[in-house]
Design an enzyme around this catalytic site. Sequence first.
Site, PDB file in Angstrom:
ATOM      1  N   HIS A 174      43.187  47.469 -78.517  1.00  0.00           N
ATOM      2  CA  HIS A 174      43.398  47.398 -77.098  1.00  0.00           C
ATOM      3  C   HIS A 174      44.493  46.621 -77.391  1.00  0.00           C
ATOM      4  CE1 HIS A 174      43.781  44.448 -73.743  1.00  0.00           C
ATOM      5  NE2 HIS A 174      43.074  45.525 -73.023  1.00  0.00           N
ATOM      6  N   GLU A 178      48.271  47.506 -75.904  1.00  0.00           N
ATOM      7  CA  GLU A 178      49.106  46.387 -74.876  1.00  0.00           C
ATOM      8  C   GLU A 178      50.572  46.074 -75.322  1.00  0.00           C
ATOM      9  OE1 GLU A 178      46.489  43.108 -73.551  1.00  0.00           O
ATOM     10  OE2 GLU A 178      48.099  41.953 -74.355  1.00  0.00           O
TER      11      GLU A 178
HETATM   12  O1  LIG Z   1      44.158  39.145 -75.661  1.00  0.00           O
HETATM   13  C1  LIG Z   1      44.847  39.164 -74.689  1.00  0.00           C
HETATM   14  C2  LIG Z   1      45.436  40.013 -73.473  1.00  0.00           C
HETATM   15  O2  LIG Z   1      44.448  41.137 -73.657  1.00  0.00           O
HETATM   16  C3  LIG Z   1      45.728  37.683 -74.686  1.00  0.00           C
HETATM   17  O3  LIG Z   1      46.353  37.478 -73.746  1.00  0.00           O
HETATM   18  C4  LIG Z   1      46.487  37.642 -76.015  1.00  0.00           C
HETATM   19  O4  LIG Z   1      47.019  36.400 -76.505  1.00  0.00           O
HETATM   20  C5  LIG Z   1      47.652  38.760 -75.904  1.00  0.00           C
HETATM   21  O5  LIG Z   1      48.171  38.855 -77.045  1.00  0.00           O
HETATM   22  P1  LIG Z   1      49.788  38.293 -77.661  1.00  0.00           P
HETATM   23  O6  LIG Z   1      49.445  36.713 -77.433  1.00  0.00           O
HETATM   24  O7  LIG Z   1      49.824  38.574 -79.136  1.00  0.00           O
HETATM   25  O8  LIG Z   1      50.925  38.969 -76.819  1.00  0.00           O
END
Ligand SMILES: O=C(CO)[C@H](O)[C@H](O)COP(=O)(O)O
Length: 298
Positions: A174, A178
């Site tokens: 996921h 993202e």
């Molecule tokens: O799990 C999350 C969102 O789904 C957290 O916000 C996570 O920290 C996001 O990843 P990154 O810090 O590597 O951008």
Amino acid sequence: MKIGLIGLGKMGYNLALNMMEHKHQIVAYDLDKNAVARLQNEGAEAAGSISEMVQKLDTPRIVWLMVPHGKPVENLIDQLMPMLSKGDIIIEAGNSHYKESIAHAERLESQGIHFFDVGTSGGMEGARHGACYMIGGDPEVFKTIEPVFRDTAVNKGYVYTGRAGSGHFAKMVHNGVEYGMMASIGEGFDILERSPFDFDFAEIARCWSNGSVIRGWLMELTESAFRADPRLKQIKGVMHSSGEGKWTVDEALDLGVPAPVIALSLMMRYRSEEDDTFNGKVVAALRNQFGGHAVDKA
Ligand SMILES: O=C(CO)[C@H](O)[C@H](O)COP(=O)(O)O
Ligand SMILES: NC(=O)C1=CN([C@@H]2O[C@H](COP(=O)(O)OP(=O)(O)OC[C@H]3O[C@@H](n4cnc5c(N)ncnc54)[C@H](O)[C@@H]3O)[C@@H](O)[C@H]2O)C=CC1
């Protein structure tokens, strides 16, 4: 249900409010005493130590971890193991690596303690008003803790994913998705920014949030960010990362799965952390060597 919650930061605090709003009881512990006091003011029972928290729980005891992954999770499990008994449950709802979660599950199972690896999505707002959960662990025991997920998730925003490790594996992927989606949004607005037109980015994002193919929460957040700072002049384009994007790429490589979008979005995050690059110097020097092309002086 009565839940011992360890980690009352951005996610834990909001999840606690969400759980209490749904009549679950929270026994709260954090290294930060102010965080415990803040949640106590909202109706949680405070614990000054992990053992005090464990003593305040009903059997089977349910402990929910919401702390940074890696050593903090490992150390907490080490501390909890001698305090918990057969049938008790640990829920790791942070972003642990799935292989570490499999190891935790195996170690705890040897003592009859159930471990659930839960990927939690939706950020702080989701934690507060309706999260999204990917849940791995024993299917029968899951039924006993399902109410807390049903109550605190948004609509149908939780899924039992299978054996231990699968929840955090799903959350890892996921987060890889993202990375790719955010990178694409960033690139699109970069092209708009350098175009000959004077676009109102908040208005573009608002429009794209309504009925377009690329509508969604990230686009709504894009609008919100541009409303607050129309050209994002107050922040730098440095994109830190917490690990899950790299794990997704590692896994794709191990499995032989082509995942160029996620891989490049990860590389772009690393690139963003550097003002200048040695790589760039080498290429500039080579162009100069073979073609006499101009270089920018340091
Ligand atoms: O799990 C999350 C969102 O789904 C957290 O916000 C996570 O920290 C996001 O990843 P990154 O810090 O590597 O951008
Ligand atoms: N912030 C986000 O958008 C999301 C974060 N996550 C994950 O959730 C977990 C928590 O994240 P955040 O709430 O953002 O972090 P945070 O840094 O805001 O909060 C962590 C809390 O844990 C406490 N803590 C750390 N070690 C501890 C220990 N040994 N004992 C007791 N308390 C301890 C800290 O004092 C702090 O209050 C992480 O694994 C993160 O990756 C998951 C989804 C979204």
